[in-house]
Enzyme design. Sequence first.
Site, PDB file in Angstrom:
ATOM      1  N   TRP A  90       6.494  -7.649   0.937  1.00 51.35           N
ATOM      2  CA  TRP A  90       7.185  -6.833  -0.147  1.00 51.35           C
ATOM      3  C   TRP A  90       8.697  -6.357  -0.078  1.00 51.35           C
ATOM      4  CZ3 TRP A  90       7.972  -1.644   0.590  1.00 51.35           C
ATOM      5  CH2 TRP A  90       7.222  -0.966   1.375  1.00 51.35           C
ATOM      6  N   GLY A 133       1.171  -6.099  -2.985  1.00 52.33           N
ATOM      7  CA  GLY A 133      -0.245  -6.012  -3.439  1.00 52.33           C
ATOM      8  C   GLY A 133      -1.367  -5.832  -2.314  1.00 52.33           C
ATOM      9  N   GLY A 134      -0.726  -5.212  -1.005  1.00 51.51           N
ATOM     10  CA  GLY A 134      -1.710  -5.502  -0.085  1.00 51.51           C
ATOM     11  C   GLY A 134      -2.752  -4.284  -0.109  1.00 51.51           C
ATOM     12  N   ARG A 154      14.252  -3.578  -6.571  1.00 52.30           N
ATOM     13  CA  ARG A 154      14.988  -3.354  -5.522  1.00 52.30           C
ATOM     14  C   ARG A 154      16.181  -4.095  -5.428  1.00 52.30           C
ATOM     15  NH1 ARG A 154       9.655  -2.453  -2.959  1.00 52.30           N
ATOM     16  NH2 ARG A 154       9.306  -0.340  -2.539  1.00 52.30           N
ATOM     17  N   ASP A 196      -2.319   1.210   7.714  1.00 53.96           N
ATOM     18  CA  ASP A 196      -1.155   0.962   6.816  1.00 53.96           C
ATOM     19  C   ASP A 196       0.046   1.107   7.233  1.00 53.96           C
ATOM     20  OD1 ASP A 196      -0.191   0.203   4.260  1.00 53.96           O
ATOM     21  OD2 ASP A 196       0.022   2.225   3.321  1.00 53.96           O
ATOM     22  N   ARG A 256       6.931   1.436  10.943  1.00 49.44           N
ATOM     23  CA  ARG A 256       6.301   2.419  10.304  1.00 49.44           C
ATOM     24  C   ARG A 256       5.316   3.010  11.357  1.00 49.44           C
ATOM     25  NH1 ARG A 256       5.012   1.448   3.989  1.00 49.44           N
ATOM     26  NH2 ARG A 256       2.706   2.152   4.610  1.00 49.44           N
TER      27      ARG A 256
HETATM   28 CA    CA Z   1       0.848  -0.868   2.539  1.00 48.58          CA
END
Ligand code: CA
Length: 557
Positions: A242, A192-193, A132, A302, A329
């Site tokens: 992340w 890596g969640g 990114r 999530d 989110r």
């Molecule tokens: Ca996630």
Amino acid sequence: MASDLTFSKWLLAAVAAFTCTVQAQSLDALKADAATPGDVLTYGMGYNNQRYSPLKQINAKNASKLQPLWAYSLNNPQGQESQPIVHDGVMYVTTFNATIALDPLSGKQIWKQDIELPQDVFKYACCGILNRGAAIYDGKIYRTTLDSQVVALDAKTGKQVWKSKAADYKDGHAMTSAPLIAGGVVITGIAGGEYGTRGFIDGWDPATGKHLWKFFTTAAPGEKGGDTWPADTHAKGGAPTWLTGAYDPELDLVYWGTGNGGPWNAEARKGDNLYINSVLALRPKTGELVWHYQFSPNDLYDYDATEVGMLLDLKVDGKKRKVLAQANRNGFFYVLDRANGKLLAANPYVKVNWADRIDIASGRPVESEVTKRIRAGGDEMVWPSVVGGKNWTPMSWNPATGLAYANTLNMAWPYQLVKPEYKKGEWYLGVNFRGVVMPKGEPHGYLSAIDPLTGKSKWQMPWPGQPSMAGTLSTAGGLVLTGAATGEFMVVDAANGKKHYEFNTGSGIIGLPVTWEHKGRQYVTVLSGAGGVWGILGDERMAQTPAGGSVWTFGLK
Ligand code: CA
Ligand code: CA
């Protein structure tokens, strides 16, 4: 003799002053980035992450006369999510396997440095084979790699200066985001969640790569917040970090967002699970946690809060406040006092049914009947979906309109809990995952112009077909710049969403446009290259949009 001594003293003083200036200039330049349109030095186009440029040569009156000036092939078929850095006549762009320096006026390559990756990294690399962007400071370019290394390169030559290991990629860790340079420290997060990992944030010495500090984002037993996890569940508890944080130099606080708990099945980790789905306010020099706010305690869905949002000066109830504004989110638009984390507003900006509302006094969500039935074993349709009311790409702010511009999503997902099973290096969910559901007869996403305090959109531009997952850029020219999943670079009017310009870049746009000027001419740069989370979800409409990464720069005729 006396005069010689005076001269040497003067020389020493001059050298000291010069060294000081060079050192200070670099950190000061980062601080001033939002107000210096000749360069783009930070992820977010300023520590405040507003992605707003004071440039207005390209404006609502003439944007229809834009044209592409050059394109550069990244020779890479992956999704392109890198935000370019522009400094001193050089543009720096990253892909997952290379760091590239370009002439920003011609698009000609100055140097390209390949990243050597172990072959088995692709077996583990979490949430996409991508990168990114880079950070710049003190003559070096800093970036992260899929095998969880932090690398410093000489900005002039691309030669590696140092490389430091942040984690073992074989455990399911990966690094994809741009580092943040704050308070003279290189700060990085980890992905890596979904793999039963434990999240953290690291601080590194920019000169040597020496590890300075580590903050684990799940609290262990005995630590503050450790009692929000049953037994040792914090050890695979997720809370990945992340994306890149924001920084307020006056408060000396770095703001960093955290992601989902592991496994997704929250019944396997009863409790709030600090610090999943939170924003953390840390001291950059030490990693000390000053305050935190948790958006989604014991989150099932999530709803990563990794995209930290923007630092704004906003009038709340007639009083000017320093706030952090985040389109979460989970579907709510949050406004927090960024000095102390106090919740000032939280309103839905998309359709939400997992919670009825956010209680302002306690700062906690009031879970809906839908979530209660799911916790009791039910199978329900949940809004917003796993990709959220908005995915990872940042929004932008225009102080003249007082609106936040974000690509928002209109979709749900069927949700049911199942027993989680941990296998090293594999997804650790505990959910009957069946993808997302797109409502028939409605757009699946919009470019939305949102009032942060109400969550309401002043206008929305529906995306035809696939929704956009691209970031947005705002300018004093009264424009919002973004891109379509089908590849069109788009310029729309900040006041009403009217389209002024579009140009097909040949592959999907999922990255972040930037603008900059050189010798009085304004330029806009964006990466093209379909992929990312939308690619993973497998929308069949993507078959008409080929992969293929490139960098595009636009200007007026
Ligand atoms: Ca996630
Ligand atoms: Ca700048």
